[in-house]
Design an enzyme around this catalytic site. Structure first.
Site, PDB file in Angstrom:
ATOM      1  N   GLY A 259       0.841  -1.195   0.000  1.00 47.80           N
ATOM      2  CA  GLY A 259       0.000   0.000   0.000  1.00 47.80           C
ATOM      3  C   GLY A 259       0.872   1.239   0.000  1.00 47.80           C
ATOM      4  O   GLY A 259       1.866   1.300   0.713  1.00 47.80           O
TER       5      GLY A 259
ATOM      6  N   ARG B 190      13.524  10.025  -3.451  1.00 50.10           N
ATOM      7  CA  ARG B 190      14.386  11.169  -3.773  1.00 50.10           C
ATOM      8  C   ARG B 190      15.673  11.156  -2.947  1.00 50.10           C
ATOM      9  O   ARG B 190      16.766  11.382  -3.472  1.00 50.10           O
ATOM     10  CB  ARG B 190      13.627  12.469  -3.511  1.00 50.10           C
ATOM     11  CG  ARG B 190      14.473  13.738  -3.586  1.00 50.10           C
ATOM     12  CD  ARG B 190      13.597  14.935  -3.217  1.00 50.10           C
ATOM     13  NE  ARG B 190      14.332  16.187  -3.203  1.00 50.10           N
ATOM     14  CZ  ARG B 190      14.927  16.686  -2.119  1.00 50.10           C
ATOM     15  NH1 ARG B 190      14.916  16.026  -0.981  1.00 50.10           N
ATOM     16  NH2 ARG B 190      15.547  17.861  -2.182  1.00 50.10           N
TER      17      ARG B 190
ATOM     18  N   ALA C  90      18.010   8.432  -4.095  1.00 50.72           N
ATOM     19  CA  ALA C  90      18.598   8.769  -5.392  1.00 50.72           C
ATOM     20  C   ALA C  90      19.626   9.892  -5.266  1.00 50.72           C
ATOM     21  O   ALA C  90      20.756   9.787  -5.770  1.00 50.72           O
ATOM     22  CB  ALA C  90      17.494   9.165  -6.375  1.00 50.72           C
TER      23      ALA C  90
ATOM     24  N   ARG D 256       1.027  -5.005  -4.836  1.00 53.02           N
ATOM     25  CA  ARG D 256       1.209  -6.209  -4.024  1.00 53.02           C
ATOM     26  C   ARG D 256       1.449  -7.349  -5.012  1.00 53.02           C
ATOM     27  O   ARG D 256       0.682  -7.544  -5.942  1.00 53.02           O
ATOM     28  CB  ARG D 256      -0.037  -6.497  -3.185  1.00 53.02           C
ATOM     29  CG  ARG D 256      -0.321  -5.404  -2.167  1.00 53.02           C
ATOM     30  CD  ARG D 256      -1.507  -5.742  -1.278  1.00 53.02           C
ATOM     31  NE  ARG D 256      -2.111  -4.533  -0.746  1.00 53.02           N
ATOM     32  CZ  ARG D 256      -1.677  -3.892   0.351  1.00 53.02           C
ATOM     33  NH1 ARG D 256      -0.666  -4.357   1.014  1.00 53.02           N
ATOM     34  NH2 ARG D 256      -2.272  -2.787   0.770  1.00 53.02           N
TER      35      ARG D 256
ATOM     36  N   ASP E 172       4.654  -4.181   6.116  1.00 51.77           N
ATOM     37  CA  ASP E 172       4.998  -5.503   6.644  1.00 51.77           C
ATOM     38  C   ASP E 172       5.050  -6.578   5.559  1.00 51.77           C
ATOM     39  O   ASP E 172       5.914  -7.455   5.609  1.00 51.77           O
ATOM     40  CB  ASP E 172       4.072  -5.914   7.797  1.00 51.77           C
ATOM     41  CG  ASP E 172       2.614  -5.861   7.411  1.00 51.77           C
ATOM     42  OD1 ASP E 172       2.299  -5.424   6.294  1.00 51.77           O
ATOM     43  OD2 ASP E 172       1.776  -6.268   8.239  1.00 51.77           O
TER      44      ASP E 172
ATOM     45  N   THR F  20       4.491   2.761   5.918  1.00 54.96           N
ATOM     46  CA  THR F  20       3.091   2.326   5.971  1.00 54.96           C
ATOM     47  C   THR F  20       2.331   3.276   6.865  1.00 54.96           C
ATOM     48  O   THR F  20       2.862   3.748   7.862  1.00 54.96           O
ATOM     49  CB  THR F  20       2.950   0.888   6.524  1.00 54.96           C
ATOM     50  OG1 THR F  20       1.588   0.697   6.937  1.00 54.96           O
ATOM     51  CG2 THR F  20       3.840   0.656   7.727  1.00 54.96           C
TER      52      THR F  20
ATOM     53  N   ASP G 202       0.155   2.448   8.766  1.00 52.73           N
ATOM     54  CA  ASP G 202      -0.298   1.699   9.937  1.00 52.73           C
ATOM     55  C   ASP G 202       0.648   1.779  11.135  1.00 52.73           C
ATOM     56  O   ASP G 202       0.249   1.453  12.253  1.00 52.73           O
ATOM     57  CB  ASP G 202      -0.511   0.223   9.569  1.00 52.73           C
ATOM     58  CG  ASP G 202      -1.738   0.028   8.703  1.00 52.73           C
ATOM     59  OD1 ASP G 202      -2.634   0.888   8.771  1.00 52.73           O
ATOM     60  OD2 ASP G 202      -1.803  -0.963   7.973  1.00 52.73           O
TER      61      ASP G 202
ATOM     62  N   ASP H 144       2.975  -0.106  12.129  1.00 50.25           N
ATOM     63  CA  ASP H 144       2.991  -1.357  12.897  1.00 50.25           C
ATOM     64  C   ASP H 144       4.169  -2.253  12.546  1.00 50.25           C
ATOM     65  O   ASP H 144       4.072  -3.473  12.590  1.00 50.25           O
ATOM     66  CB  ASP H 144       1.683  -2.121  12.656  1.00 50.25           C
ATOM     67  CG  ASP H 144       1.475  -2.441  11.184  1.00 50.25           C
ATOM     68  OD1 ASP H 144       2.219  -1.899  10.340  1.00 50.25           O
ATOM     69  OD2 ASP H 144       0.583  -3.233  10.883  1.00 50.25           O
TER      70      ASP H 144
ATOM     71  N   GLY I 229      -6.706   0.761   9.080  1.00 46.21           N
ATOM     72  CA  GLY I 229      -6.132  -0.064  10.136  1.00 46.21           C
ATOM     73  C   GLY I 229      -6.814  -1.417  10.174  1.00 46.21           C
ATOM     74  O   GLY I 229      -7.812  -1.590  10.847  1.00 46.21           O
ATOM     75  N   ARG I 230      -6.271  -2.393   9.443  1.00 52.23           N
ATOM     76  CA  ARG I 230      -6.874  -3.726   9.431  1.00 52.23           C
ATOM     77  C   ARG I 230      -6.532  -4.510  10.678  1.00 52.23           C
ATOM     78  O   ARG I 230      -7.364  -5.201  11.245  1.00 52.23           O
ATOM     79  CB  ARG I 230      -6.376  -4.500   8.211  1.00 52.23           C
ATOM     80  CG  ARG I 230      -6.901  -3.925   6.926  1.00 52.23           C
ATOM     81  CD  ARG I 230      -6.649  -4.886   5.802  1.00 52.23           C
ATOM     82  NE  ARG I 230      -7.323  -4.399   4.613  1.00 52.23           N
ATOM     83  CZ  ARG I 230      -7.522  -5.117   3.527  1.00 52.23           C
ATOM     84  NH1 ARG I 230      -7.067  -6.358   3.488  1.00 52.23           N
ATOM     85  NH2 ARG I 230      -8.144  -4.621   2.487  1.00 52.23           N
TER      86      ARG I 230
ATOM     87  N   ALA J  98     -11.896  12.222  20.387  1.00 59.63           N
ATOM     88  CA  ALA J  98     -13.018  11.312  20.141  1.00 59.63           C
ATOM     89  C   ALA J  98     -13.562  10.778  21.458  1.00 59.63           C
ATOM     90  O   ALA J  98     -12.823  10.567  22.413  1.00 59.63           O
ATOM     91  CB  ALA J  98     -12.567  10.154  19.256  1.00 59.63           C
ATOM     92  N   GLU J  99     -14.852  10.562  21.475  1.00 56.78           N
ATOM     93  CA  GLU J  99     -15.507  10.026  22.664  1.00 56.78           C
ATOM     94  C   GLU J  99     -15.107   8.572  22.895  1.00 56.78           C
ATOM     95  O   GLU J  99     -15.002   8.118  24.026  1.00 56.78           O
ATOM     96  CB  GLU J  99     -17.025  10.116  22.459  1.00 56.78           C
ATOM     97  CG  GLU J  99     -17.819   9.493  23.548  1.00 56.78           C
ATOM     98  CD  GLU J  99     -19.002  10.344  23.904  1.00 56.78           C
ATOM     99  OE1 GLU J  99     -19.058  11.510  23.479  1.00 56.78           O
ATOM    100  OE2 GLU J  99     -19.871   9.838  24.628  1.00 56.78           O
TER     101      GLU J  99
ATOM    102  N   ILE K 273      -8.490   8.225   1.148  1.00 57.31           N
ATOM    103  CA  ILE K 273      -8.133   9.638   1.356  1.00 57.31           C
ATOM    104  C   ILE K 273      -6.897   9.733   2.245  1.00 57.31           C
ATOM    105  O   ILE K 273      -6.037  10.586   2.053  1.00 57.31           O
ATOM    106  CB  ILE K 273      -9.299  10.403   2.011  1.00 57.31           C
ATOM    107  CG1 ILE K 273     -10.511  10.421   1.088  1.00 57.31           C
ATOM    108  CG2 ILE K 273      -8.886  11.811   2.375  1.00 57.31           C
ATOM    109  CD1 ILE K 273     -11.758  10.993   1.737  1.00 57.31           C
TER     110      ILE K 273
ATOM    111  N   ARG L 270      -4.365   7.886   2.396  1.00 56.20           N
ATOM    112  CA  ARG L 270      -3.077   7.524   1.791  1.00 56.20           C
ATOM    113  C   ARG L 270      -2.486   8.682   0.997  1.00 56.20           C
ATOM    114  O   ARG L 270      -1.321   8.630   0.614  1.00 56.20           O
ATOM    115  CB  ARG L 270      -3.256   6.337   0.848  1.00 56.20           C
ATOM    116  CG  ARG L 270      -3.555   5.044   1.540  1.00 56.20           C
ATOM    117  CD  ARG L 270      -3.211   3.880   0.606  1.00 56.20           C
ATOM    118  NE  ARG L 270      -3.656   2.629   1.155  1.00 56.20           N
ATOM    119  CZ  ARG L 270      -2.972   1.935   2.071  1.00 56.20           C
ATOM    120  NH1 ARG L 270      -1.824   2.390   2.516  1.00 56.20           N
ATOM    121  NH2 ARG L 270      -3.446   0.800   2.542  1.00 56.20           N
TER     122      ARG L 270
END
Lengths: 333, 333, 333, 333
Positions: free
Chosen positions: D23, D33, D36, D84, D115, D138, D140, D142, D183-184, D199-200, D265, D267
């Site tokens: 991803g 850059r 290189a 992938r 990963d 990534t 994520d 992680d 976030g899978r 956030a609540e 969005i 990414r």
């Protein structure tokens, strides 16, 4: 830049009230501020009615001062909160609101909102003859009597920002994206976002989705020299889940679409320059319209001129010009 | 949303060229893309002239393909680069450019730029009768014959973003800020940014700065109930250092102003939705204007209609309406 | 993401006070909110001191409730306003502040600010032994005892956004730009913005500007294959006008630099995710530090761990690692 | 700011190759850059492998020059495209890639990805012993062996921007919003966005959603003094439709949640300052690692130091610290 009307004061306005109603739109605060400042500047008292017509009916009303509106120009949402008030469809309830305005010695009312708010105001004004001015504020841009509405430009830029971000990743992966923007009945927002964002297709609520046509068009694109960055802008439409259903159908036909649903993101954010200038001009002139004894109107924009349109004449939804969709198609391919 | 003209093709256009000239404006790329796509869609060849009139004179010209304009819609700046070409004031040099267009069998030219570019195009068209269309693109918004110009809306939003940020800190400290925006001769940008940003004062280049009046007004503000967040928007004006000189003068009178100079920041950034839609419409219709044999014009916007104005009729700078400055004053206080 | 310390409550804290001091930094509001919420959640009263040490000395203090801090997380600036208080250098004045804290039965104080605020807190704590915690908040990132400071990340992104915009236009015109960012004594911000923005040169305040070297390097660049987009990031330095003087000198040597001065734009704007998370963690843990009876410290970040450093040990400015400037040079060329 | 390692060159590297895989993450271009530029600066040839391991296997490889990477620093996505590659799980296919590297006389490889990319690189390096360095990229965050990953900070700010916009409208209407972030398997992004956005509730994929607890907590909030602005951040999780299912379940229990799905969005967008500095440092140092003959490693960040970790030691997913979720809860209430 707008052309402002010449208006001669003929009525002694000592106190006005202002409310925001319906779905909130970025720039409502700028309109509240302009109404308040333009009035206070002339020694007119200003009352803020909370939560739209609900607050009018429940007399949830408080004075607005210059400091209170002093730091809201750049904020999304609305200081006065907003609400959809089903009760206001009943004449008795509307008369209750009228009584509250009389008791508080209000001489004029400014209603800031979209088509539902306009409908309520039209009935209220017709029955009570209370002097009021409606300012068009909705991200849908679909108010008859005004080329532009407060909030549309900001919402379009928010949707466009999302498309720009997706395009980055679309170009990296040659994927297909469905981006759902707001618009239950009107395709203005989808069209603006779609043209500005270079979308491959724009699916407006005015037209049913022809799955064969969409599918055929996507296959043609696949075989072209530009396989990357395929973005379809989908207006949400009346029935929830429109984009998810389309994604499902496209998946069944062998495509692998990714879905983004912008939802209420489009209602927020700092209002754009254009929305703030529009809101500021409409708000300041609304006070003059009341002072000129010319209530009972929508104050909108036609051909860049601020103009008044009698509420009794309005009620249709502004139609989308199909020439724009054709243009979008022309420069996409 | 714009109203597009009906145009009937009457000339066989096989190859067009496009250039961007003068100070760059966000949305120029969107206009280039729309010109190229609308032409290519009909089988018309498209050539991109590099660095404005300089590239025309030096024959620095290369074909534009659909992929080449495929990822520029959202970019500031201009793919074709831009330049101010002093040489182009000489008739012989202009005729040289004309020869290059004939040699490359170009049937029509689209010039994207501001007032300098318009002046060059007017002379070129008058002398050579070469079919060309000018699209107004400048962050100054001061082109006679068009209510709007490509780039103005983005520049206004960029300036506004700066003001919003300064307001955060102004409110924390009760300071005075001078924010210099672009605008050598025209106060449109300063006015739009100033109204949208709630500036305490807007100093346009059309009016000399009256230091006594500025100073007096600031003192009145000091004694008011709203001492915080004092922002003055200053257009840069003709003579460099205008804002620095004002800061110096205010310091001598006992104020402690902080200065921000936005400079070329205002020329960059992803173009706004409005600028991209405007550029897309103008670009696509420009090709149709050439096909209709109606060159020799500016294609602009009047009252939301895309309209053609003969180049020979134009040349004045669009004046700023003082009513807007009065309105700004009214809602600020 | 940060590692939070384990702290065991040992002191009965019933009321705390919080202030923001010095130049405001985005994220100060997030820190105020976290202090207030973490305290209120445990039944501890919270007082907000207005305008930094000035409000402490003048007893300009009011209770903070959960709703009062309910909508400030995303706002730049500081709800409590901020100030530089020269008076606080006098011991008698500091004792006056101490008396106010005792009178209001405050058990602990949280000071949010930069190096000046830290110096004041160190003296105050040394003399009075009043339990206090300092949270590092400055866009300069130059606080000894903490790798990171609240506000730096947002300011860096604001500066970077300006550079990105200028790059658009720089690429269109092959011009030279000088962009002045904040930083009187420290080059952290200039370095971060310069590396992230791909600046051709970064002129930090730690090093005097060697005009010959700058000029030579620019000439080399001119003859290279990449003539476009030349941006020099200049930290403002101690003496005002540094960038204007450099522009003047470069003009005399035949260059034509354009100047942007970001000024206080960098202090505003919605705080970044990182600044809000940092501020939230520091604020919440500050209350625990007071409850653990471990006042008299700076609560900072070292190697991603929130750590306490005795105020008495601190006072040096964090030095800039020259390896980063070398790295910037390496990947620019 | 990072601490860079001291590395002594010991191997003669004449040509390196670089690829982006999995991803895409904002900042990948900045890393390309830096790799290189750092190589070219020392006279080392640089090859860009297209579409990740797919391009390696298919020998879709082309030289990278300084101008080619000259205007990508600020762009989301990846110049080299990403993919992938399921095929790369087969040893024979990996050896095919190895042969292509040998044929093109490549002395070292830089792999930029998450990963999945790391797993592929570990196998490839173990079998072929080809010198390679993996840079963690990534959204994520992680990756075991690195506190930070390229792209996380930008994605967090994008998610936060959406929350800020929703908060505007939430405050106007007192509504409940579910905002789905990516976030899978990992809740880092949801946690960062949730803390920063106030956030609540934050629903991470590491924990199953306890509907009773969510529902109970929402009811408690309803009866509190702060009924407005209720936002729940939901990580997408493994099984698509997590947020839609939650919305459905909450609707059945009498709530009226609005859904936003940010999707890809997150990414895109211009990379943040932090991501660009991280990517620049990692990219430049990766070349030095290869020159020092220390391939076969992940180059990551631990406690702000750039460190190498042998690929053979890695493979676990970085766990989320529950203390952060507790902190989020503490300052929300």
């Amino acid at each position: 830049m707008y052309h402002l009307p010449e208006l001669t004061p003929s009525v002694n306005i000592r106190r006005i009230a202002v409310l925001t109603s319906g779905g909130d739109a970025p720039g409502m605060n700028a309109a509240i501020r302009a109404v308040a400042r333009a009035a206070l500047h002339q020694g007119i008292d200003v009352l803020g009615i909370q939560r739209g017509y609900s607050g009018l009916v429940e007399a949830d009303i408080r004075p607005l001062t210059s400091p209170l509106v002093g730091n809201i120009l750049q904020r999304g949402g609305t200081l006065l909160k907003s609400d959809r008030c089903e009760e206001f469809h009943k004449p008795a309830v509307r008369w209750q609101g009228y009584e509250h305005l009389r008791e508080m010695e209000v001489d004029g009312l400014v209603v800031i909102g979209g088509d539902g708010s306009l409908a309520g105001a039209r009935q209220f004004a017709a029955e009570t003859n209370f002097p009021l001015v409606v300012l068009p504020a909705t991200i849908d841009n679909d108010i008859e009597g005004s080329d532009e509405t407060i909030g549309f430009d900001t919402a379009a830029n928010t949707g466009l920002d999302a498309i720009d971000r997706i395009r980055d990743t679309a170009n990296s992966h040659q994927r297909l994206f469905l981006v759902e923007v707001m618009g239950r009945d009107s395709g203005f927002l989808a069209t603006e976002v779609g043209i500005a964002g270079g979308a491959e297709m724009i699916l407006v609520p005015e037209q049913a989705i022809d799955l064969d046509r969409v599918s055929e068009s996507l296959k043609q694109g696949d075989s072209s020299a530009r396989p990357s960055s395929r973005i379809i802008v989908v207006a949400e439409g009346r029935k929830p889940g429109r984009t998810q259903r389309l994604a499902q159908a496209l998946t069944e036909r062998g495509f692998n679409p990714q879905v983004c649903i912008l939802g209420h993101i489009q209602r927020g954010g700092n209002p754009s320059a254009r929305d703030r200038v529009l809101a500021s001009c409409l708000g300041a002139v609304a006070v003059k319209v009341l002072q000129a004894g010319q209530g009972g109107c929508l104050l909108g924009v036609e051909n860049r001129h601020l103009v008044q349109r009698p509420l009794a004449d309005l009620g249709e939804r502004l139609p989308l010009d199909p020439a724009l969709l054709e243009l979008a198609q022309l420069i996409q391919q």
